[in-house]
Each structure stands twice: as C-alpha cells, then as structure tokens.
Write a protein that holds these residues in place. Structure first.
Motif, PDB file in Angstrom:
ATOM      1  N   LEU A 278       0.834  -1.206   0.000  1.00  0.00           N
ATOM      2  CA  LEU A 278       0.000   0.000   0.000  1.00  0.00           C
ATOM      3  C   LEU A 278       0.865   1.252   0.000  1.00  0.00           C
ATOM      4  O   LEU A 278       0.583   2.201  -0.734  1.00  0.00           O
ATOM      5  CB  LEU A 278      -0.966   0.010   1.189  1.00  0.00           C
ATOM      6  N   ALA A 279       1.921   1.254   0.802  1.00  0.00           N
ATOM      7  CA  ALA A 279       2.810   2.420   0.847  1.00  0.00           C
ATOM      8  C   ALA A 279       3.376   2.717  -0.535  1.00  0.00           C
ATOM      9  O   ALA A 279       3.429   3.882  -0.959  1.00  0.00           O
ATOM     10  CB  ALA A 279       3.929   2.183   1.857  1.00  0.00           C
ATOM     11  N   GLU A 280       3.770   1.681  -1.246  1.00  0.00           N
ATOM     12  CA  GLU A 280       4.311   1.873  -2.589  1.00  0.00           C
ATOM     13  C   GLU A 280       3.252   2.453  -3.531  1.00  0.00           C
ATOM     14  O   GLU A 280       3.526   3.365  -4.302  1.00  0.00           O
ATOM     15  CB  GLU A 280       4.820   0.539  -3.147  1.00  0.00           C
ATOM     16  N   LYS A 281       2.024   1.933  -3.446  1.00  0.00           N
ATOM     17  CA  LYS A 281       0.948   2.405  -4.319  1.00  0.00           C
ATOM     18  C   LYS A 281       0.595   3.877  -4.084  1.00  0.00           C
ATOM     19  O   LYS A 281       0.205   4.572  -5.013  1.00  0.00           O
ATOM     20  CB  LYS A 281      -0.298   1.542  -4.140  1.00  0.00           C
ATOM     21  N   ILE A 282       0.709   4.331  -2.825  1.00  0.00           N
ATOM     22  CA  ILE A 282       0.345   5.725  -2.543  1.00  0.00           C
ATOM     23  C   ILE A 282       1.563   6.652  -2.501  1.00  0.00           C
ATOM     24  O   ILE A 282       1.419   7.849  -2.336  1.00  0.00           O
ATOM     25  CB  ILE A 282      -0.497   5.863  -1.251  1.00  0.00           C
ATOM     26  N   GLY A 283       2.766   6.073  -2.658  1.00  0.00           N
ATOM     27  CA  GLY A 283       3.964   6.892  -2.787  1.00  0.00           C
ATOM     28  C   GLY A 283       4.540   7.408  -1.486  1.00  0.00           C
ATOM     29  O   GLY A 283       5.046   8.533  -1.447  1.00  0.00           O
ATOM     30  N   ILE A 284       4.449   6.598  -0.429  1.00  0.00           N
ATOM     31  CA  ILE A 284       5.054   6.987   0.847  1.00  0.00           C
ATOM     32  C   ILE A 284       5.904   5.829   1.371  1.00  0.00           C
ATOM     33  O   ILE A 284       5.826   4.709   0.872  1.00  0.00           O
ATOM     34  CB  ILE A 284       4.003   7.392   1.912  1.00  0.00           C
ATOM     35  N   GLU A 285       6.702   6.108   2.377  1.00  0.00           N
ATOM     36  CA  GLU A 285       7.527   5.078   3.003  1.00  0.00           C
ATOM     37  C   GLU A 285       6.656   4.160   3.858  1.00  0.00           C
ATOM     38  O   GLU A 285       5.633   4.596   4.404  1.00  0.00           O
ATOM     39  CB  GLU A 285       8.609   5.723   3.879  1.00  0.00           C
ATOM     40  N   THR A 286       7.086   2.917   4.003  1.00  0.00           N
ATOM     41  CA  THR A 286       6.343   1.944   4.806  1.00  0.00           C
ATOM     42  C   THR A 286       6.219   2.404   6.252  1.00  0.00           C
ATOM     43  O   THR A 286       5.158   2.274   6.866  1.00  0.00           O
ATOM     44  CB  THR A 286       7.020   0.560   4.742  1.00  0.00           C
ATOM     45  N   ASN A 287       7.297   2.961   6.819  1.00  0.00           N
ATOM     46  CA  ASN A 287       7.221   3.416   8.217  1.00  0.00           C
ATOM     47  C   ASN A 287       6.263   4.600   8.369  1.00  0.00           C
ATOM     48  O   ASN A 287       5.642   4.766   9.413  1.00  0.00           O
ATOM     49  CB  ASN A 287       8.606   3.731   8.788  1.00  0.00           C
ATOM     50  N   THR A 288       6.105   5.401   7.323  1.00  0.00           N
ATOM     51  CA  THR A 288       5.129   6.495   7.353  1.00  0.00           C
ATOM     52  C   THR A 288       3.716   5.930   7.402  1.00  0.00           C
ATOM     53  O   THR A 288       2.879   6.379   8.195  1.00  0.00           O
ATOM     54  CB  THR A 288       5.287   7.418   6.132  1.00  0.00           C
ATOM     55  N   LEU A 289       3.446   4.914   6.578  1.00  0.00           N
ATOM     56  CA  LEU A 289       2.134   4.265   6.606  1.00  0.00           C
ATOM     57  C   LEU A 289       1.887   3.619   7.964  1.00  0.00           C
ATOM     58  O   LEU A 289       0.785   3.703   8.504  1.00  0.00           O
ATOM     59  CB  LEU A 289       2.004   3.229   5.488  1.00  0.00           C
ATOM     60  N   SER A 290       2.904   2.999   8.526  1.00  0.00           N
ATOM     61  CA  SER A 290       2.769   2.390   9.851  1.00  0.00           C
ATOM     62  C   SER A 290       2.376   3.439  10.883  1.00  0.00           C
ATOM     63  O   SER A 290       1.485   3.208  11.712  1.00  0.00           O
ATOM     64  CB  SER A 290       4.074   1.715  10.254  1.00  0.00           C
ATOM     65  N   ASN A 291       3.011   4.593  10.830  1.00  0.00           N
ATOM     66  CA  ASN A 291       2.675   5.682  11.760  1.00  0.00           C
ATOM     67  C   ASN A 291       1.258   6.194  11.545  1.00  0.00           C
ATOM     68  O   ASN A 291       0.569   6.558  12.500  1.00  0.00           O
ATOM     69  CB  ASN A 291       3.669   6.836  11.627  1.00  0.00           C
ATOM     70  N   ILE A 292       0.789   6.210  10.309  1.00  0.00           N
ATOM     71  CA  ILE A 292      -0.586   6.631  10.011  1.00  0.00           C
ATOM     72  C   ILE A 292      -1.570   5.608  10.572  1.00  0.00           C
ATOM     73  O   ILE A 292      -2.546   5.958  11.228  1.00  0.00           O
ATOM     74  CB  ILE A 292      -0.779   6.828   8.492  1.00  0.00           C
TER      75      ILE A 292
ATOM     76  N   THR B 111      -1.208   3.489  12.979  1.00  0.00           N
ATOM     77  CA  THR B 111      -1.204   3.413  14.449  1.00  0.00           C
ATOM     78  C   THR B 111      -1.669   4.710  15.101  1.00  0.00           C
ATOM     79  O   THR B 111      -1.752   4.789  16.319  1.00  0.00           O
ATOM     80  CB  THR B 111       0.187   3.030  14.990  1.00  0.00           C
ATOM     81  N   GLY B 112      -1.961   5.723  14.301  1.00  0.00           N
ATOM     82  CA  GLY B 112      -2.462   6.980  14.838  1.00  0.00           C
ATOM     83  C   GLY B 112      -1.383   7.912  15.333  1.00  0.00           C
ATOM     84  O   GLY B 112      -1.665   8.905  16.000  1.00  0.00           O
ATOM     85  N   LYS B 113      -0.143   7.634  14.997  1.00  0.00           N
ATOM     86  CA  LYS B 113       0.960   8.506  15.428  1.00  0.00           C
ATOM     87  C   LYS B 113       1.073   9.750  14.573  1.00  0.00           C
ATOM     88  O   LYS B 113       1.634  10.746  15.006  1.00  0.00           O
ATOM     89  CB  LYS B 113       2.282   7.734  15.417  1.00  0.00           C
ATOM     90  N   SER B 114       0.564   9.672  13.344  1.00  0.00           N
ATOM     91  CA  SER B 114       0.622  10.843  12.467  1.00  0.00           C
ATOM     92  C   SER B 114      -0.512  10.817  11.458  1.00  0.00           C
ATOM     93  O   SER B 114      -1.148   9.791  11.232  1.00  0.00           O
ATOM     94  CB  SER B 114       1.969  10.912  11.743  1.00  0.00           C
ATOM     95  N   PHE B 115      -0.763  11.991  10.880  1.00  0.00           N
ATOM     96  CA  PHE B 115      -1.745  12.133   9.802  1.00  0.00           C
ATOM     97  C   PHE B 115      -1.027  12.043   8.466  1.00  0.00           C
ATOM     98  O   PHE B 115       0.179  12.241   8.381  1.00  0.00           O
ATOM     99  CB  PHE B 115      -2.426  13.506   9.862  1.00  0.00           C
ATOM    100  N   MET B 116      -1.789  11.804   7.428  1.00  0.00           N
ATOM    101  CA  MET B 116      -1.236  11.846   6.080  1.00  0.00           C
ATOM    102  C   MET B 116      -1.649  13.160   5.433  1.00  0.00           C
ATOM    103  O   MET B 116      -2.572  13.823   5.905  1.00  0.00           O
ATOM    104  CB  MET B 116      -1.758  10.673   5.270  1.00  0.00           C
ATOM    105  N   SER B 117      -0.994  13.479   4.350  1.00  0.00           N
ATOM    106  CA  SER B 117      -1.390  14.672   3.603  1.00  0.00           C
ATOM    107  C   SER B 117      -2.691  14.381   2.869  1.00  0.00           C
ATOM    108  O   SER B 117      -3.048  13.224   2.629  1.00  0.00           O
ATOM    109  CB  SER B 117      -0.307  15.058   2.599  1.00  0.00           C
ATOM    110  N   PHE B 118      -3.376  15.432   2.486  1.00  0.00           N
ATOM    111  CA  PHE B 118      -4.608  15.265   1.721  1.00  0.00           C
ATOM    112  C   PHE B 118      -4.301  14.621   0.371  1.00  0.00           C
ATOM    113  O   PHE B 118      -5.076  13.809  -0.129  1.00  0.00           O
ATOM    114  CB  PHE B 118      -5.317  16.611   1.537  1.00  0.00           C
TER     115      PHE B 118
END
Length: 108
Positions: free
Chosen positions: A25-39, A41-48
């Motif tokens: 999924l991270a690859e499909k949306i163009g972000i790092e895997t650890n960024t998706l993990s943080n999203i 788990t509720g540690k961070s938001f994603m950009s619109f």
C-alpha cells in the motif's frame, strides 16, 4: 475527537480487506512503509494528497474512512435521532441510510 487513531484503524482494516501489506500500500500511494505504519497506528496524519489516492486503491468510498460507530455514545445517538427526525428531504434521508447501514456501495 482525535481522528488519527480511528482513521488509521480504518485504513488498516481496508488494506487488509484488500489483501495488501503495508509495503504494497505504501508503494501504491507513494510513501515510506514506516510512514504508513505511523498513520495506521495513529501517530501521524497523512497529507490530503495521499488521502485522495486511498479510496481508489482500496476500492471504498471516501466517506467510509470516517464512520466510527464504536465511538458513538447513547447521548450522541439520541441527539442524532432528534436531528434526523427534522430532515424532510428524501434524498438526504436515502444517503444517510446508506451511510449508516453500509449498503450497496456500488449504487453511489
């Protein structure tokens, strides 16, 4: 209400329903895997910009990311029922029914 955790849970739920790993999924949306993990788990938001890609990839409607029945208390339900009883527009009532009962996504 802090939306990070429930939104992250929804993304994780839909990702698993689609049979995707975090890496895929991270690859499909163009972000790092650890960024998706943080999203997730509720540690961070994603950009619109990132969020806009999710409905198509996960094959869900955008509103489905924001349905959290587990957070609705009895007083919330009572207040909602009072407001719903005042709605006279049948199209609005139809849409609300579809959202509440998660029926026939394809009809939208």
């Amino acid at each position: 209400m802090d939306l990070r955790k429930p939104l992250g849970n929804k993304i994780k739920y839909f990702r698993k329903q689609k049979g995707l790993t975090q890496e895929q999924l991270a690859e499909k949306i163009g972000i790092e895997t650890n960024t998706l993990s943080n999203i997730e788990t509720g540690k961070s938001f994603m950009s619109f910009k990132v969020f806009q890609k999710l409905p198509d990839i996960l094959e869900v409607q955008p509103y489905e990311f924001f349905i959290y029945p587990e957070y609705m208390t009895a007083s919330h339900k009572e207040e909602l029922i009072k407001k719903l009883k005042k709605i006279k527009n049948p199209n609005t009532l139809f849409l609300i029914e579809k959202i509440l009962y998660h029926t026939d996504r394809e009809e939208f």
